[in-house]
Design a protein around this motif. Structure first.
Motif, PDB file in Angstrom:
ATOM      1  N   ARG A 166      16.396 -10.345   5.642  1.00 47.97           N
ATOM      2  CA  ARG A 166      16.655 -10.026   3.778  1.00 47.97           C
ATOM      3  C   ARG A 166      15.308  -9.197   3.550  1.00 47.97           C
ATOM      4  O   ARG A 166      15.379  -8.414   2.561  1.00 47.97           O
ATOM      5  CB  ARG A 166      16.750 -11.371   3.413  1.00 47.97           C
ATOM      6  CG  ARG A 166      17.111 -11.248   1.814  1.00 47.97           C
ATOM      7  CD  ARG A 166      18.628 -10.786   1.489  1.00 47.97           C
ATOM      8  NE  ARG A 166      18.732 -10.797  -0.058  1.00 47.97           N
ATOM      9  CZ  ARG A 166      19.640 -11.947  -0.507  1.00 47.97           C
ATOM     10  NH1 ARG A 166      20.082 -12.791   0.274  1.00 47.97           N
ATOM     11  NH2 ARG A 166      19.846 -11.872  -1.634  1.00 47.97           N
ATOM     12  N   ALA A 167      14.306  -9.878   3.991  1.00 51.95           N
ATOM     13  CA  ALA A 167      13.011  -9.118   3.557  1.00 51.95           C
ATOM     14  C   ALA A 167      12.709  -7.951   4.217  1.00 51.95           C
ATOM     15  O   ALA A 167      11.923  -6.982   3.705  1.00 51.95           O
ATOM     16  CB  ALA A 167      11.881  -9.928   4.075  1.00 51.95           C
ATOM     17  N   GLY A 168      13.548  -7.502   5.377  1.00 52.32           N
ATOM     18  CA  GLY A 168      12.994  -6.082   5.974  1.00 52.32           C
ATOM     19  C   GLY A 168      11.953  -6.081   6.940  1.00 52.32           C
ATOM     20  O   GLY A 168      11.342  -5.303   6.817  1.00 52.32           O
ATOM     21  N   VAL A 169      11.542  -7.223   7.216  1.00 48.99           N
ATOM     22  CA  VAL A 169      10.380  -7.478   8.144  1.00 48.99           C
ATOM     23  C   VAL A 169      10.847  -7.892   9.512  1.00 48.99           C
ATOM     24  O   VAL A 169      11.974  -8.388   9.892  1.00 48.99           O
ATOM     25  CB  VAL A 169       9.426  -8.442   7.557  1.00 48.99           C
ATOM     26  CG1 VAL A 169       8.780  -7.681   6.280  1.00 48.99           C
ATOM     27  CG2 VAL A 169       9.826  -9.822   7.496  1.00 48.99           C
ATOM     28  N   SER A 170      10.059  -8.053  10.416  1.00 48.34           N
ATOM     29  CA  SER A 170      10.541  -8.551  11.884  1.00 48.34           C
ATOM     30  C   SER A 170       9.983 -10.100  12.006  1.00 48.34           C
ATOM     31  O   SER A 170       9.323 -10.450  10.855  1.00 48.34           O
ATOM     32  CB  SER A 170       9.335  -7.909  13.035  1.00 48.34           C
ATOM     33  OG  SER A 170       8.206  -8.189  12.729  1.00 48.34           O
ATOM     34  N   THR A 171      10.729 -10.859  12.741  1.00 46.09           N
ATOM     35  CA  THR A 171      10.596 -12.046  12.735  1.00 46.09           C
ATOM     36  C   THR A 171       9.108 -12.545  13.051  1.00 46.09           C
ATOM     37  O   THR A 171       8.486 -13.458  12.933  1.00 46.09           O
ATOM     38  CB  THR A 171      11.492 -12.791  13.765  1.00 46.09           C
ATOM     39  OG1 THR A 171      11.241 -12.084  15.116  1.00 46.09           O
ATOM     40  CG2 THR A 171      13.039 -12.625  13.522  1.00 46.09           C
ATOM     41  N   GLY A 172       8.450 -11.503  13.800  1.00 45.91           N
ATOM     42  CA  GLY A 172       7.066 -11.507  14.311  1.00 45.91           C
ATOM     43  C   GLY A 172       6.253 -11.718  13.175  1.00 45.91           C
ATOM     44  O   GLY A 172       5.198 -12.451  12.805  1.00 45.91           O
ATOM     45  N   SER A 173       6.596 -10.612  12.232  1.00 51.48           N
ATOM     46  CA  SER A 173       5.794 -10.494  10.762  1.00 51.48           C
ATOM     47  C   SER A 173       5.713 -11.951   9.899  1.00 51.48           C
ATOM     48  O   SER A 173       5.215 -12.272   9.642  1.00 51.48           O
ATOM     49  CB  SER A 173       6.311  -9.423  10.016  1.00 51.48           C
ATOM     50  OG  SER A 173       5.424  -9.251   8.874  1.00 51.48           O
ATOM     51  N   LEU A 174       7.088 -12.178   9.796  1.00 54.59           N
ATOM     52  CA  LEU A 174       7.449 -13.730   9.132  1.00 54.59           C
ATOM     53  C   LEU A 174       6.401 -14.753   9.688  1.00 54.59           C
ATOM     54  O   LEU A 174       5.795 -15.481   9.242  1.00 54.59           O
ATOM     55  CB  LEU A 174       8.833 -13.870   9.132  1.00 54.59           C
ATOM     56  CG  LEU A 174       9.302 -15.002   8.145  1.00 54.59           C
ATOM     57  CD1 LEU A 174      10.582 -14.860   7.654  1.00 54.59           C
ATOM     58  CD2 LEU A 174       9.284 -16.373   8.940  1.00 54.59           C
ATOM     59  N   ARG A 175       6.421 -14.924  11.186  1.00 54.86           N
ATOM     60  CA  ARG A 175       5.819 -15.866  11.787  1.00 54.86           C
ATOM     61  C   ARG A 175       4.300 -15.885  11.683  1.00 54.86           C
ATOM     62  O   ARG A 175       3.662 -16.780  11.602  1.00 54.86           O
ATOM     63  CB  ARG A 175       6.124 -16.097  13.354  1.00 54.86           C
ATOM     64  CG  ARG A 175       7.465 -16.490  13.617  1.00 54.86           C
ATOM     65  CD  ARG A 175       7.781 -17.745  13.497  1.00 54.86           C
ATOM     66  NE  ARG A 175       8.773 -18.284  14.015  1.00 54.86           N
ATOM     67  CZ  ARG A 175       9.471 -19.536  13.777  1.00 54.86           C
ATOM     68  NH1 ARG A 175       8.781 -20.355  12.740  1.00 54.86           N
ATOM     69  NH2 ARG A 175      10.750 -19.772  14.177  1.00 54.86           N
ATOM     70  N   PHE A 176       4.010 -14.518  11.394  1.00 47.77           N
ATOM     71  CA  PHE A 176       2.357 -14.185  11.436  1.00 47.77           C
ATOM     72  C   PHE A 176       2.071 -14.837  10.058  1.00 47.77           C
ATOM     73  O   PHE A 176       1.014 -15.612   9.863  1.00 47.77           O
ATOM     74  CB  PHE A 176       1.992 -12.761  11.233  1.00 47.77           C
ATOM     75  CG  PHE A 176       0.742 -12.517  10.860  1.00 47.77           C
ATOM     76  CD1 PHE A 176      -0.397 -12.513  11.737  1.00 47.77           C
ATOM     77  CD2 PHE A 176       0.307 -12.044   9.568  1.00 47.77           C
ATOM     78  CE1 PHE A 176      -1.458 -12.190  11.313  1.00 47.77           C
ATOM     79  CE2 PHE A 176      -0.960 -11.675   9.065  1.00 47.77           C
ATOM     80  CZ  PHE A 176      -1.960 -11.946  10.044  1.00 47.77           C
TER      81      PHE A 176
END
Length: 202
Positions: free
Chosen positions: A37-47
């Protein structure tokens, strides 16, 4: 990644997650769904949010601060009971009335009641509940610090007031003889008076 890029992706994640909760109060905020939904990678979210719980709590804290800002709880020119009732009323406001309230509670029922909730669903609900109680505890702490609320177990007081709010939000869905506002106002004042009228402990 620059600080601006980090902030931008973090903001997009929080906005996406808050939007998902706005659309569905029972939304579980899975890492993949929020990242997509945010248009980011799961890695970015986990960061930015190493755990799902951290994401949920950050989003809910932001929602509560927008829905029920703390400024007027500090306004000593108004009686403490009125200030606390106003804060609690603001927590109830997003639940809506009539069809909006019914739709929200049907989603809650579907996610947490109709079938035994998964561990993920249970964790999501507990995070929502915990965030609400923490916000109420913070308001009670202000009143305790200013001396209008006797020192005591604000965690239990918050649990009581949160339970009242839950009951009132369900009441919005059910048929009633009086208007919702009349009923809620009377109940909220009775609950706040019960808390503020407690004798000092110890």
């Amino acid at each position: 990644m620059t600080e601006q890029q980090r902030q931008s992706s973090r903001d997009r994640i929080l906005i996406a997650a808050a939007t998902m909760i706005g659309e569905d109060p029972a939304a579980r905020l899975s890492v993949r769904a929020v990242a997509a939904r945010a248009g980011v990678s799961t890695g970015s979210l986990r960061f930015h949010f190493p755990t799902q719980r951290e994401l949920q709590e950050t989003v809910l804290a932001g929602i509560y601060s927008m829905v029920a800002p703390d400024d007027d709880i500090h306004d000593r020119s108004r009686p403490a009971r009125d200030r606390l009732v106003d804060r609690l009323r603001q927590v109830l406001a997003p639940a809506g009335v009539g069809e909006q309230a019914r739709s929200a509670w049907l989603k809650v029922h579907e996610s947490f009641i109709a079938e035994r909730p998964t561990e993920e669903a249970r964790a999501a609900y507990l995070t929502l509940d915990r965030a609400g109680r923490r916000q109420i505890e913070a308001w009670l702490a202000v009143l305790t610090d200013e001396g209008t609320l006797a020192p005591g177990d604000n965690e239990q007081r918050a649990l009581f007031l949160n339970t009242v709010i839950t009951g009132l939000s369900i009441q919005r869905v059910l048929p009633a003889e009086d208007t919702v506002l009349t009923t809620e106002t009377a109940v909220l004042y009775a609950a706040v008076d019960a808390v503020l009228g407690e004798p000092a402990q110890g």
